[in-house]
Design an enzyme around this catalytic site. Sequence first.
Site, mmCIF file in Angstrom:
data_model
loop_
_atom_site.group_PDB
_atom_site.id
_atom_site.type_symbol
_atom_site.label_atom_id
_atom_site.label_comp_id
_atom_site.label_asym_id
_atom_site.label_seq_id
_atom_site.Cartn_x
_atom_site.Cartn_y
_atom_site.Cartn_z
ATOM 1 N N GLY A 1 0.796 -1.230 0.000
ATOM 2 C CA GLY A 1 0.000 0.000 0.000
ATOM 3 C C GLY A 1 0.825 1.274 0.000
ATOM 4 O O GLY A 1 0.296 2.359 -0.221
ATOM 5 N N GLN B 1 -8.911 22.597 8.913
ATOM 6 C CA GLN B 1 -8.605 22.269 10.322
ATOM 7 C C GLN B 1 -7.418 23.140 10.721
ATOM 8 O O GLN B 1 -6.290 22.679 10.883
ATOM 9 C CB GLN B 1 -8.293 20.773 10.448
ATOM 10 C CG GLN B 1 -8.019 20.306 11.873
ATOM 11 C CD GLN B 1 -9.266 20.214 12.745
ATOM 12 O OE1 GLN B 1 -10.358 20.008 12.249
ATOM 13 N NE2 GLN B 1 -9.114 20.382 14.052
ATOM 14 N N LYS C 1 -24.309 31.242 7.731
ATOM 15 C CA LYS C 1 -24.312 29.769 7.789
ATOM 16 C C LYS C 1 -23.943 29.286 9.180
ATOM 17 O O LYS C 1 -23.045 29.830 9.819
ATOM 18 C CB LYS C 1 -23.316 29.221 6.779
ATOM 19 C CG LYS C 1 -23.221 27.702 6.790
ATOM 20 C CD LYS C 1 -22.369 27.193 5.650
ATOM 21 C CE LYS C 1 -20.898 27.188 5.968
ATOM 22 N NZ LYS C 1 -20.073 26.673 4.889
#
Length: 289
Positions: free
Chosen positions: A34, A93, A187
Site C-alpha cells: 500500500g 482544520q 451559515k
Amino acid sequence: MILSGRHSQSIAAELAERLDEPLAPVAFDRFPDGELMASIGDVTPADGERAIVVASTPSSDAHIELLQLQDAAHEAGFGEVITVVPYLGYARQDQAFEQGEPVSVRAVARAISTGADRVLTIDPHEEDVCDFFDPPATPISAAARLAEPLPDDLTDPLFLSPDAGAIDLAETVQEAAGTGTVDYFEKKRHSGSEVEISPSDTSVDGRDVVVIDDIIATGSTMSEALSILQERGANRVFVTCIHPLLAGNAVTKLSRAGVDAVYGTDTIERPCSAVSAAPVVVDALADQF
Ligand code: R5P
C-alpha cells in the site's frame, strides 16, 4: 522544470506551457503493502536549475506524494524547490476546535516545509495558514478568474456568498464580471455534512444568482443555498468555487437542488474545472522570483 503531482496534471501542463519549462516524466506507483512511490524519472538539472513541484493535496496519499516529489527533486540535484500547492488539503482544520484535536494544517505545512524553499498556494481557506510554513509561503487568489465562464447575458445578477467568510470572493467575482450586486447569507454548521443557512432580505425574484465559495466539499452548503434561492424565485442559479472537491454525492445534491451550472478552477481536476488557475501562478512567480 515542472514536477506534477497526480492531481495537478492539467494545471502543471498549463504552467509548463506558459513558463516554457519542461514537464518531468513523473510516475506514480503503489507497492503491494500500500505504500506509495512518486518518482520524477531520469532528469538531469542544469546547474542551479529550479524545480517547481505542483501538487494539490485533496487526499492523504496526495500529501505523501508531494513530499516524495520534493525529496526526489533534491535527490536529483535541483538548486531550488518551489512548491505550488493549488489546493491545500486539511486547511479547514486550522485550529483545535475541540480539546484534543490537532491543528492538521500546521502538521502538513511543517512536513512540506522540510523540502521546499518557497511555497505558493491558491485561495487557502484562511490566508493565515501560510504562517505555518517555515520557508516564505504566499497565498494567491484565482477568484477573479471565476467570472470567465459565466454567461454574458446575466439578468440583474446577484453575486452571493453562502456565508460571511466568502464575501471577499463574491466581491472579486462581481468586480471581474463588471455587473450586478453582492450579498451574503449566514451559515451555521451542525456537522461535516449538515449546515443551516439563514438568508438575507435581498430579493432574488427573477434575478440570475451566482453563488461563490472557496470550496465545494460535500455540496451541503451550496445545495442549502440553492434550495432557498429556488423557493424565493431566483431565475438561473450558477454555482462557482475555487476548489471543486465535490466529494461523494455532491454533484447529485447540486443537481437535485436545481443548479443551472457548476464552475470551478483546475486546482482540483473535475469535469466542471472550466477555468485554469495557472495564470495567477505565473504572475506570482514573475513577481516574486
Ligand atoms: C467553509 O467555511 C467553506 O468556505 C465552505 O463553505 C465549505 O467547506 C463547503 O463545504 P460543504 O460543501 O461540505 O458544505
